[in-house]
Design a protein around this motif. Structure first.
Motif, PDB file in Angstrom:
ATOM      1  N   ALA A  86      32.972   9.949 -13.796  1.00 46.27           N
ATOM      2  CA  ALA A  86      33.284   9.402 -12.475  1.00 46.27           C
ATOM      3  C   ALA A  86      32.013   9.002 -11.736  1.00 46.27           C
ATOM      4  O   ALA A  86      31.975   7.970 -11.052  1.00 46.27           O
ATOM      5  CB  ALA A  86      34.074  10.427 -11.662  1.00 46.27           C
ATOM      6  N   GLU A  87      30.960   9.790 -11.887  1.00 49.00           N
ATOM      7  CA  GLU A  87      29.692   9.454 -11.232  1.00 49.00           C
ATOM      8  C   GLU A  87      29.082   8.191 -11.833  1.00 49.00           C
ATOM      9  O   GLU A  87      28.526   7.353 -11.110  1.00 49.00           O
ATOM     10  CB  GLU A  87      28.720  10.618 -11.361  1.00 49.00           C
ATOM     11  N   ASP A  88      29.175   8.039 -13.152  1.00 54.15           N
ATOM     12  CA  ASP A  88      28.654   6.826 -13.788  1.00 54.15           C
ATOM     13  C   ASP A  88      29.406   5.589 -13.293  1.00 54.15           C
ATOM     14  O   ASP A  88      28.802   4.547 -13.026  1.00 54.15           O
ATOM     15  CB  ASP A  88      28.771   6.942 -15.307  1.00 54.15           C
ATOM     16  N   ALA A  89      30.733   5.709 -13.194  1.00 57.50           N
ATOM     17  CA  ALA A  89      31.516   4.582 -12.680  1.00 57.50           C
ATOM     18  C   ALA A  89      31.145   4.282 -11.230  1.00 57.50           C
ATOM     19  O   ALA A  89      31.067   3.113 -10.825  1.00 57.50           O
ATOM     20  CB  ALA A  89      33.010   4.895 -12.794  1.00 57.50           C
ATOM     21  N   TYR A  90      30.895   5.314 -10.454  1.00 58.99           N
ATOM     22  CA  TYR A  90      30.471   5.142  -9.056  1.00 58.99           C
ATOM     23  C   TYR A  90      29.123   4.426  -8.984  1.00 58.99           C
ATOM     24  O   TYR A  90      28.920   3.523  -8.167  1.00 58.99           O
ATOM     25  CB  TYR A  90      30.402   6.520  -8.401  1.00 58.99           C
ATOM     26  N   ASN A  91      28.194   4.815  -9.851  1.00 57.84           N
ATOM     27  CA  ASN A  91      26.854   4.218  -9.828  1.00 57.84           C
ATOM     28  C   ASN A  91      26.863   2.766 -10.293  1.00 57.84           C
ATOM     29  O   ASN A  91      26.022   1.970  -9.870  1.00 57.84           O
ATOM     30  CB  ASN A  91      25.904   5.037 -10.705  1.00 57.84           C
ATOM     31  N   GLU A  92      27.788   2.410 -11.178  1.00 63.35           N
ATOM     32  CA  GLU A  92      27.840   1.043 -11.691  1.00 63.35           C
ATOM     33  C   GLU A  92      28.324   0.054 -10.637  1.00 63.35           C
ATOM     34  O   GLU A  92      27.978  -1.122 -10.685  1.00 63.35           O
ATOM     35  CB  GLU A  92      28.766   0.970 -12.907  1.00 63.35           C
TER      36      GLU A  92
ATOM     37  N   PRO B 200      24.043   4.285 -22.223  1.00 64.45           N
ATOM     38  CA  PRO B 200      24.459   5.454 -23.001  1.00 64.45           C
ATOM     39  C   PRO B 200      25.022   6.540 -22.090  1.00 64.45           C
ATOM     40  O   PRO B 200      24.632   6.672 -20.927  1.00 64.45           O
ATOM     41  CB  PRO B 200      23.157   5.905 -23.679  1.00 64.45           C
ATOM     42  N   ALA B 201      25.940   7.312 -22.636  1.00 64.80           N
ATOM     43  CA  ALA B 201      26.563   8.380 -21.855  1.00 64.80           C
ATOM     44  C   ALA B 201      25.515   9.421 -21.477  1.00 64.80           C
ATOM     45  O   ALA B 201      24.731   9.872 -22.317  1.00 64.80           O
ATOM     46  CB  ALA B 201      27.691   9.020 -22.656  1.00 64.80           C
ATOM     47  N   ARG B 202      25.501   9.800 -20.216  1.00 67.93           N
ATOM     48  CA  ARG B 202      24.537  10.787 -19.747  1.00 67.93           C
ATOM     49  C   ARG B 202      25.008  12.203 -20.075  1.00 67.93           C
ATOM     50  O   ARG B 202      26.187  12.505 -20.006  1.00 67.93           O
ATOM     51  CB  ARG B 202      24.334  10.655 -18.234  1.00 67.93           C
TER      52      ARG B 202
ATOM     53  N   HIS C  73      23.651  25.678 -13.352  1.00 65.00           N
ATOM     54  CA  HIS C  73      24.524  24.571 -13.757  1.00 65.00           C
ATOM     55  C   HIS C  73      24.471  23.449 -12.725  1.00 65.00           C
ATOM     56  O   HIS C  73      24.337  22.267 -13.067  1.00 65.00           O
ATOM     57  CB  HIS C  73      25.950  25.098 -13.914  1.00 65.00           C
ATOM     58  N   LEU C  74      24.554  23.816 -11.460  1.00 63.52           N
ATOM     59  CA  LEU C  74      24.513  22.810 -10.398  1.00 63.52           C
ATOM     60  C   LEU C  74      23.152  22.124 -10.348  1.00 63.52           C
ATOM     61  O   LEU C  74      23.053  20.913 -10.119  1.00 63.52           O
ATOM     62  CB  LEU C  74      24.822  23.473  -9.057  1.00 63.52           C
ATOM     63  N   PHE C  75      22.091  22.884 -10.584  1.00 59.17           N
ATOM     64  CA  PHE C  75      20.748  22.303 -10.595  1.00 59.17           C
ATOM     65  C   PHE C  75      20.577  21.342 -11.769  1.00 59.17           C
ATOM     66  O   PHE C  75      19.907  20.310 -11.650  1.00 59.17           O
ATOM     67  CB  PHE C  75      19.710  23.422 -10.672  1.00 59.17           C
ATOM     68  N   SER C  76      21.182  21.663 -12.909  1.00 61.92           N
ATOM     69  CA  SER C  76      21.015  20.834 -14.107  1.00 61.92           C
ATOM     70  C   SER C  76      21.775  19.519 -14.013  1.00 61.92           C
ATOM     71  O   SER C  76      21.274  18.470 -14.433  1.00 61.92           O
ATOM     72  CB  SER C  76      21.480  21.607 -15.347  1.00 61.92           C
ATOM     73  N   PHE C  77      22.989  19.551 -13.462  1.00 60.49           N
ATOM     74  CA  PHE C  77      23.846  18.362 -13.486  1.00 60.49           C
ATOM     75  C   PHE C  77      24.013  17.704 -12.121  1.00 60.49           C
ATOM     76  O   PHE C  77      24.532  16.598 -12.037  1.00 60.49           O
ATOM     77  CB  PHE C  77      25.218  18.725 -14.064  1.00 60.49           C
ATOM     78  N   GLY C  78      23.592  18.376 -11.070  1.00 61.35           N
ATOM     79  CA  GLY C  78      23.616  17.757  -9.756  1.00 61.35           C
ATOM     80  C   GLY C  78      24.982  17.773  -9.099  1.00 61.35           C
ATOM     81  O   GLY C  78      25.977  18.253  -9.653  1.00 61.35           O
ATOM     82  N   LEU C  79      25.007  17.221  -7.887  1.00 62.29           N
ATOM     83  CA  LEU C  79      26.234  17.152  -7.100  1.00 62.29           C
ATOM     84  C   LEU C  79      27.013  15.879  -7.418  1.00 62.29           C
ATOM     85  O   LEU C  79      26.472  14.913  -7.957  1.00 62.29           O
ATOM     86  CB  LEU C  79      25.905  17.179  -5.606  1.00 62.29           C
ATOM     87  N   ASP C  80      28.267  15.886  -7.046  1.00 62.47           N
ATOM     88  CA  ASP C  80      29.072  14.672  -7.112  1.00 62.47           C
ATOM     89  C   ASP C  80      28.676  13.735  -5.971  1.00 62.47           C
ATOM     90  O   ASP C  80      28.130  14.180  -4.950  1.00 62.47           O
ATOM     91  CB  ASP C  80      30.560  15.020  -6.975  1.00 62.47           C
ATOM     92  N   PRO C  81      28.937  12.432  -6.114  1.00 64.40           N
ATOM     93  CA  PRO C  81      28.759  11.537  -4.960  1.00 64.40           C
ATOM     94  C   PRO C  81      29.665  11.988  -3.818  1.00 64.40           C
ATOM     95  O   PRO C  81      30.865  12.160  -3.999  1.00 64.40           O
ATOM     96  CB  PRO C  81      29.183  10.168  -5.510  1.00 64.40           C
TER      97      PRO C  81
ATOM     98  N   TRP D 173      35.168  20.666 -19.358  1.00 69.67           N
ATOM     99  CA  TRP D 173      36.057  19.499 -19.245  1.00 69.67           C
ATOM    100  C   TRP D 173      35.901  18.829 -17.879  1.00 69.67           C
ATOM    101  O   TRP D 173      35.812  17.599 -17.781  1.00 69.67           O
ATOM    102  CB  TRP D 173      37.496  19.952 -19.465  1.00 69.67           C
ATOM    103  N   LEU D 174      35.844  19.628 -16.817  1.00 62.65           N
ATOM    104  CA  LEU D 174      35.644  19.065 -15.481  1.00 62.65           C
ATOM    105  C   LEU D 174      34.283  18.386 -15.370  1.00 62.65           C
ATOM    106  O   LEU D 174      34.157  17.325 -14.752  1.00 62.65           O
ATOM    107  CB  LEU D 174      35.757  20.170 -14.428  1.00 62.65           C
ATOM    108  N   LEU D 175      33.274  18.986 -15.970  1.00 64.15           N
ATOM    109  CA  LEU D 175      31.937  18.393 -15.919  1.00 64.15           C
ATOM    110  C   LEU D 175      31.917  17.039 -16.615  1.00 64.15           C
ATOM    111  O   LEU D 175      31.333  16.073 -16.092  1.00 64.15           O
ATOM    112  CB  LEU D 175      30.933  19.338 -16.577  1.00 64.15           C
ATOM    113  N   ARG D 176      32.549  16.942 -17.770  1.00 63.60           N
ATOM    114  CA  ARG D 176      32.574  15.664 -18.486  1.00 63.60           C
ATOM    115  C   ARG D 176      33.245  14.582 -17.649  1.00 63.60           C
ATOM    116  O   ARG D 176      32.723  13.466 -17.518  1.00 63.60           O
ATOM    117  CB  ARG D 176      33.314  15.834 -19.815  1.00 63.60           C
TER     118      ARG D 176
END
Length: 303
Positions: A87-93, A35-37, A141-149, A79-82
């Protein structure tokens, strides 16, 4: 006995008019999908800037412009967050992946802080207060959604050229799969969408196999390029035809194509796995033979 009416101009044509191919179970399309995070929270972030609309038009012009700017910046941040989460989900997969070229989630946090700061400043607060609230909003915001890979994955201690080549091939193949999905989604045909998603899952099994063993890239190259490109082009052409005329024979042919593609991709993936197992068996036998000879040599010296 009552018989359902059907014909070539009916929404579901009779099987005597158009013979549909046998399709695989729809539940196969959900294999390997997560499911979408953060989907609900991101949707809320898209809605929050709209809350300024009921009152913004009753404010002085300077404050109205500031509020509009703050709302626009917050929409851009959402929009950037989405895109960053996707992109992070694709990276993790993937087992072999490059870090996203643009750190969208970090930029989204910065823009969120800027947008909140503008809204606070538009409410006739001081610049200092607006800046402090904006920094706090960005940090939360950064604490809630975290950093990019921020690092490449699966590229340590191996041939970097080979892993980068695999990552590029997989990225290009993923782009073609997404183009197929986006195109078929325009038809509104849920069965076709499910079949395309099932094919996507099968193709991604091949991607993961290639990432596990880069030597399989030679066998899979044609599948990752020629066949996927042909599947994408066929999908787009079918969608264009569907938009002008409901040709059910074309739909049947397209379903047959998806079945053939899925069967061939699955067979090639299985063959690559068997080849990898064969290579492992050879390595084990060679190692055992060497150990046996070494043991015999030690026993001879001991005598």
């Amino acid at each position: 006995m009552a018989k359902r009416y059907g014909g070539k101009f009916s929404p579901d044509p009779d099987s005597s008019e158009v013979e549909a191919p046998q399709t695989r179970p729809v539940e196969a399309s959900f294999r390997g999908r997560a499911p979408a995070r953060h989907a609900a929270r991101i949707n809320i972030l898209f809605l929050l800037p709209l809350l300024i609309l009921p009152t913004v038009f009753f404010r002085p012009v300077s404050e109205m412009i500031t509020d509009f700017a703050g709302g626009a910046v917050l929409l851009l941040a959402a929009w950037l967050l989405r895109d960053g989460v996707r992109a992070e989900d694709a990276y993790n997969e993937r087992k072999v992946a490059r870090r996203p070229a643009i750190p969208r989630k970090i930029f989204a946090s910065v823009l969120t802080g800027a947008g909140v700061g503008l809204l606070v400043f538009g409410g006739q607060w001081t610049v200092l207060n607006a800046g402090l609230v904006g920094v706090l909003a960005g940090a939360l915001h950064l604490f809630s959604f975290g950093l990019d890979p921020l690092k490449d994955k699966g590229m340590d201690g191996v041939n970097r050229f080979q892993t980068e080549r695999i990552a590029k091939k997989v990225e290009a193949a993923e782009a073609m799969l997404e183009a197929m999905h986006d195109a078929i989604g325009r038809t509104g045909d849920r069965q076709l969408v499910s079949r395309v998603e099932a094919f996507q899952a099968t193709a991604r099994d091949m991607f993961r196999t290639v990432e596990d063993d880069p030597r399989d890239l030679t066998q899979a190259r044609k599948y990752l390029t020629v066949y996927l490109q042909g599947a994408r082009d066929a999908t787009i052409k079918y969608v264009d035809l569907h938009g002008t005329a409901r040709d059910y024979s074309a739909r049947s042919d397209y379903l047959s194509l998806l079945n053939d593609l899925e069967t061939n991709f699955a067979a090639r993936t299985q063959k690559m796995l068997l080849s990898d197992r064969g290579d492992l068996d050879v390595e084990i036998e060679v190692l055992r033979d060497r150990l046996n000879r070494e043991t015999l040599h030690i026993d001879t010296q001991g005598q």
